[in-house]
Design a protein around this motif. Structure first.
Motif, PDB file in Angstrom:
ATOM      1  N   CYS A  25      12.476 -11.522   5.628  1.00  0.00           N
ATOM      2  CA  CYS A  25      11.041 -11.699   5.392  1.00  0.00           C
ATOM      3  C   CYS A  25      10.417 -10.478   4.722  1.00  0.00           C
ATOM      4  CB  CYS A  25      10.321 -12.012   6.699  1.00  0.00           C
ATOM      5  SG  CYS A  25      10.764 -13.617   7.364  1.00  0.00           S
ATOM      6  N   LEU A  26      10.983  -9.311   4.974  1.00  0.00           N
ATOM      7  CA  LEU A  26      10.478  -8.114   4.302  1.00  0.00           C
ATOM      8  C   LEU A  26      10.839  -8.144   2.823  1.00  0.00           C
ATOM      9  CD1 LEU A  26      11.240  -5.353   6.940  1.00  0.00           C
ATOM     10  CD2 LEU A  26       9.044  -6.435   6.427  1.00  0.00           C
ATOM     11  N   VAL A  27      12.019  -8.645   2.521  1.00  0.00           N
ATOM     12  CA  VAL A  27      12.458  -8.731   1.131  1.00  0.00           C
ATOM     13  C   VAL A  27      11.716  -9.853   0.407  1.00  0.00           C
ATOM     14  CG1 VAL A  27      14.434  -9.228  -0.364  1.00  0.00           C
ATOM     15  CG2 VAL A  27      14.704  -7.740   1.616  1.00  0.00           C
ATOM     16  N   ARG A  28      11.602 -10.996   1.052  1.00  0.00           N
ATOM     17  CA  ARG A  28      10.896 -12.143   0.474  1.00  0.00           C
ATOM     18  C   ARG A  28      10.116 -12.837   1.596  1.00  0.00           C
ATOM     19  NH1 ARG A  28      11.717 -15.451  -4.291  1.00  0.00           N
ATOM     20  NH2 ARG A  28      10.728 -17.439  -3.952  1.00  0.00           N
ATOM     21  N   PRO A  29       8.812 -12.633   1.638  1.00  0.00           N
ATOM     22  CA  PRO A  29       8.003 -13.185   2.745  1.00  0.00           C
ATOM     23  C   PRO A  29       8.117 -14.693   2.918  1.00  0.00           C
ATOM     24  CG  PRO A  29       6.736 -11.574   1.526  1.00  0.00           C
ATOM     25  CD  PRO A  29       8.005 -11.789   0.756  1.00  0.00           C
ATOM     26  N   THR A  30       8.400 -15.416   1.857  1.00  0.00           N
ATOM     27  CA  THR A  30       8.513 -16.872   1.997  1.00  0.00           C
ATOM     28  C   THR A  30       9.753 -17.285   2.786  1.00  0.00           C
ATOM     29  OG1 THR A  30       9.606 -16.990  -0.158  1.00  0.00           O
ATOM     30  CG2 THR A  30       7.231 -17.391  -0.108  1.00  0.00           C
ATOM     31  N   ALA A  31      10.630 -16.348   3.104  1.00  0.00           N
ATOM     32  CA  ALA A  31      11.796 -16.674   3.932  1.00  0.00           C
ATOM     33  C   ALA A  31      11.366 -17.125   5.328  1.00  0.00           C
ATOM     34  CB  ALA A  31      12.724 -15.466   4.036  1.00  0.00           C
ATOM     35  N   LEU A  32      10.173 -16.752   5.735  1.00  0.00           N
ATOM     36  CA  LEU A  32       9.684 -17.148   7.059  1.00  0.00           C
ATOM     37  C   LEU A  32       9.356 -18.638   7.123  1.00  0.00           C
ATOM     38  CD1 LEU A  32       8.914 -16.201   9.885  1.00  0.00           C
ATOM     39  CD2 LEU A  32       6.627 -15.736   9.021  1.00  0.00           C
ATOM     40  N   THR A  36      10.090 -20.944  10.545  1.00  0.00           N
ATOM     41  CA  THR A  36       8.984 -21.150  11.492  1.00  0.00           C
ATOM     42  C   THR A  36       9.250 -22.294  12.467  1.00  0.00           C
ATOM     43  OG1 THR A  36       7.414 -20.183   9.941  1.00  0.00           O
ATOM     44  CG2 THR A  36       6.509 -21.588  11.670  1.00  0.00           C
ATOM     45  N   PRO A  37       9.658 -23.489  12.016  1.00  0.00           N
ATOM     46  CA  PRO A  37       9.917 -24.547  13.002  1.00  0.00           C
ATOM     47  C   PRO A  37      11.050 -24.204  13.973  1.00  0.00           C
ATOM     48  CG  PRO A  37      10.007 -25.436  10.769  1.00  0.00           C
ATOM     49  CD  PRO A  37       9.821 -23.968  10.646  1.00  0.00           C
ATOM     50  N   LEU A  38      12.061 -23.484  13.490  1.00  0.00           N
ATOM     51  CA  LEU A  38      13.168 -23.118  14.371  1.00  0.00           C
ATOM     52  C   LEU A  38      12.719 -22.111  15.431  1.00  0.00           C
ATOM     53  CD1 LEU A  38      15.992 -22.826  11.706  1.00  0.00           C
ATOM     54  CD2 LEU A  38      15.637 -24.667  13.360  1.00  0.00           C
ATOM     55  N   LEU A  40       9.613 -21.738  16.529  1.00  0.00           N
ATOM     56  CA  LEU A  40       8.726 -22.450  17.449  1.00  0.00           C
ATOM     57  C   LEU A  40       9.516 -23.343  18.401  1.00  0.00           C
ATOM     58  CD1 LEU A  40       5.793 -23.386  15.059  1.00  0.00           C
ATOM     59  CD2 LEU A  40       5.805 -21.653  16.867  1.00  0.00           C
ATOM     60  N   HIS A  41      10.553 -23.979  17.885  1.00  0.00           N
ATOM     61  CA  HIS A  41      11.414 -24.821  18.733  1.00  0.00           C
ATOM     62  C   HIS A  41      12.095 -23.974  19.806  1.00  0.00           C
ATOM     63  CE1 HIS A  41      14.091 -28.104  19.797  1.00  0.00           C
ATOM     64  NE2 HIS A  41      15.121 -27.297  19.636  1.00  0.00           N
ATOM     65  N   GLN A  42      12.609 -22.836  19.406  1.00  0.00           N
ATOM     66  CA  GLN A  42      13.256 -21.934  20.371  1.00  0.00           C
ATOM     67  C   GLN A  42      12.242 -21.452  21.406  1.00  0.00           C
ATOM     68  OE1 GLN A  42      14.261 -18.008  19.016  1.00  0.00           O
ATOM     69  NE2 GLN A  42      16.033 -17.916  20.358  1.00  0.00           N
ATOM     70  N   PHE A  43      11.065 -21.080  20.958  1.00  0.00           N
ATOM     71  CA  PHE A  43      10.032 -20.601  21.876  1.00  0.00           C
ATOM     72  C   PHE A  43       9.612 -21.713  22.837  1.00  0.00           C
ATOM     73  CE2 PHE A  43       5.584 -19.715  22.972  1.00  0.00           C
ATOM     74  CZ  PHE A  43       5.747 -18.482  23.577  1.00  0.00           C
ATOM     75  N   TRP A  44       9.463 -22.918  22.337  1.00  0.00           N
ATOM     76  CA  TRP A  44       9.040 -24.043  23.173  1.00  0.00           C
ATOM     77  C   TRP A  44      10.076 -24.353  24.252  1.00  0.00           C
ATOM     78  CZ3 TRP A  44       4.750 -26.656  24.039  1.00  0.00           C
ATOM     79  CH2 TRP A  44       4.834 -27.866  24.696  1.00  0.00           C
ATOM     80  N   ARG A  45      11.360 -24.258  23.913  1.00  0.00           N
ATOM     81  CA  ARG A  45      12.420 -24.588  24.863  1.00  0.00           C
ATOM     82  C   ARG A  45      12.730 -23.453  25.833  1.00  0.00           C
ATOM     83  NH1 ARG A  45      17.552 -26.557  22.408  1.00  0.00           N
ATOM     84  NH2 ARG A  45      17.990 -26.831  24.599  1.00  0.00           N
ATOM     85  N   GLU A  46      12.285 -22.255  25.531  1.00  0.00           N
ATOM     86  CA  GLU A  46      12.580 -21.090  26.373  1.00  0.00           C
ATOM     87  C   GLU A  46      11.781 -21.161  27.668  1.00  0.00           C
ATOM     88  OE1 GLU A  46      14.155 -17.882  27.843  1.00  0.00           O
ATOM     89  OE2 GLU A  46      14.743 -18.525  25.851  1.00  0.00           O
ATOM     90  N   PRO A  47      12.435 -21.083  28.816  1.00  0.00           N
ATOM     91  CA  PRO A  47      11.700 -21.151  30.082  1.00  0.00           C
ATOM     92  C   PRO A  47      10.892 -19.873  30.365  1.00  0.00           C
ATOM     93  CG  PRO A  47      14.055 -20.900  30.490  1.00  0.00           C
ATOM     94  CD  PRO A  47      13.882 -21.051  29.012  1.00  0.00           C
ATOM     95  N   ARG A  48      11.370 -18.738  29.872  1.00  0.00           N
ATOM     96  CA  ARG A  48      10.670 -17.465  30.128  1.00  0.00           C
ATOM     97  C   ARG A  48      10.038 -16.977  28.829  1.00  0.00           C
ATOM     98  NH1 ARG A  48      15.624 -14.459  32.728  1.00  0.00           N
ATOM     99  NH2 ARG A  48      15.481 -13.741  30.613  1.00  0.00           N
ATOM    100  N   VAL A 140      12.548 -28.853   9.691  1.00  0.00           N
ATOM    101  CA  VAL A 140      12.596 -27.663   8.837  1.00  0.00           C
ATOM    102  C   VAL A 140      12.427 -28.058   7.372  1.00  0.00           C
ATOM    103  CG1 VAL A 140      14.094 -25.821   7.969  1.00  0.00           C
ATOM    104  CG2 VAL A 140      13.978 -26.282  10.414  1.00  0.00           C
ATOM    105  N   VAL A 141      13.141 -29.075   6.947  1.00  0.00           N
ATOM    106  CA  VAL A 141      13.053 -29.514   5.557  1.00  0.00           C
ATOM    107  C   VAL A 141      11.650 -30.028   5.245  1.00  0.00           C
ATOM    108  CG1 VAL A 141      13.926 -31.158   3.851  1.00  0.00           C
ATOM    109  CG2 VAL A 141      15.507 -30.016   5.409  1.00  0.00           C
ATOM    110  N   LEU A 142      11.121 -30.896   6.095  1.00  0.00           N
ATOM    111  CA  LEU A 142       9.782 -31.452   5.853  1.00  0.00           C
ATOM    112  C   LEU A 142       8.712 -30.366   5.886  1.00  0.00           C
ATOM    113  CD1 LEU A 142      10.024 -34.783   7.857  1.00  0.00           C
ATOM    114  CD2 LEU A 142      10.166 -34.436   5.387  1.00  0.00           C
ATOM    115  N   TRP A 143       8.795 -29.475   6.866  1.00  0.00           N
ATOM    116  CA  TRP A 143       7.851 -28.370   6.977  1.00  0.00           C
ATOM    117  C   TRP A 143       7.878 -27.511   5.708  1.00  0.00           C
ATOM    118  CZ3 TRP A 143       3.967 -26.136   9.614  1.00  0.00           C
ATOM    119  CH2 TRP A 143       3.778 -24.782   9.493  1.00  0.00           C
TER     120      TRP A 143
END
Length: 168
Positions: A25-32, A36-38, A40-48, A140-143
């Protein structure tokens, strides 16, 4: 009493992954955008969630941003946030359209089919046949397509779609 829920993955591999993502993301900000969906998915599934934010996301992000600021200060001789300049030029001022623009449907009607090429029928088939646990990859593709269409406006660049499709 049931045992406490386990985290999705251990902290060390997650920090390595996030460090590589931060570098990208530092090299190319659009890499984020495709990540982003991945994330958010990881954060949503994380219990802690709080430890994930405070001990993983925040330190990696602050170290990456701090390193970028210091390097940019050394090279430019003044404090510059290159990533914000990138967003200002490409999103807010739409200077990317200088290189060409196409109608609103371009990413769906021509960009995605060109990038997928002969894999398009298999991609469409996979969209309908994928198990629920793998649908995050379709998101991810649709987003990515929607964000590039809305944020970068009329810029026509099928290269932007490659990272979300796993193309080399």
């Amino acid at each position: 009493n049931p045992p406490p829920p386990r985290p999705i993955c251990s902290p060390l591999p997650r920090q390595k992954c996030l460090a590589l993502l931060a570098l990208a993301c530092l090299v190319r900000p659009t890499a984020l955008i495709p990540w982003t969906p991945l994330l958010l998915h990881q954060f949503w599934r994380e219990p802690r969630k709080r430890p994930l934010l405070l001990s993983t996301y925040l330190p990696v992000g602050l170290i990456a941003l701090g390193g970028s600021l210091i390097l940019d200060r050394l090279f430019f001789g003044r404090w510059v946030v290159v990533q914000l300049n990138f967003l200002k030029v490409n999103v807010l001022h739409s200077l990317a359209a200088f290189y060409g623009s196409h109608p609103w449907h371009w990413y769906f009607s021509q960009g995605l089919p060109v990038v997928l090429g002969p894999h398009l029928p298999f991609f469409i088939h996979g969209c309908f046949r994928a198990p629920k646990r793998h649908r995050v990859f379709l998101s991810v593709v649709l987003w990515t397509v929607v964000v590039y269409r809305c944020a970068i406006r009329n810029r026509a660049e099928s290269l932007c779609l490659w990272p979300s499709l796993g193309c080399p």
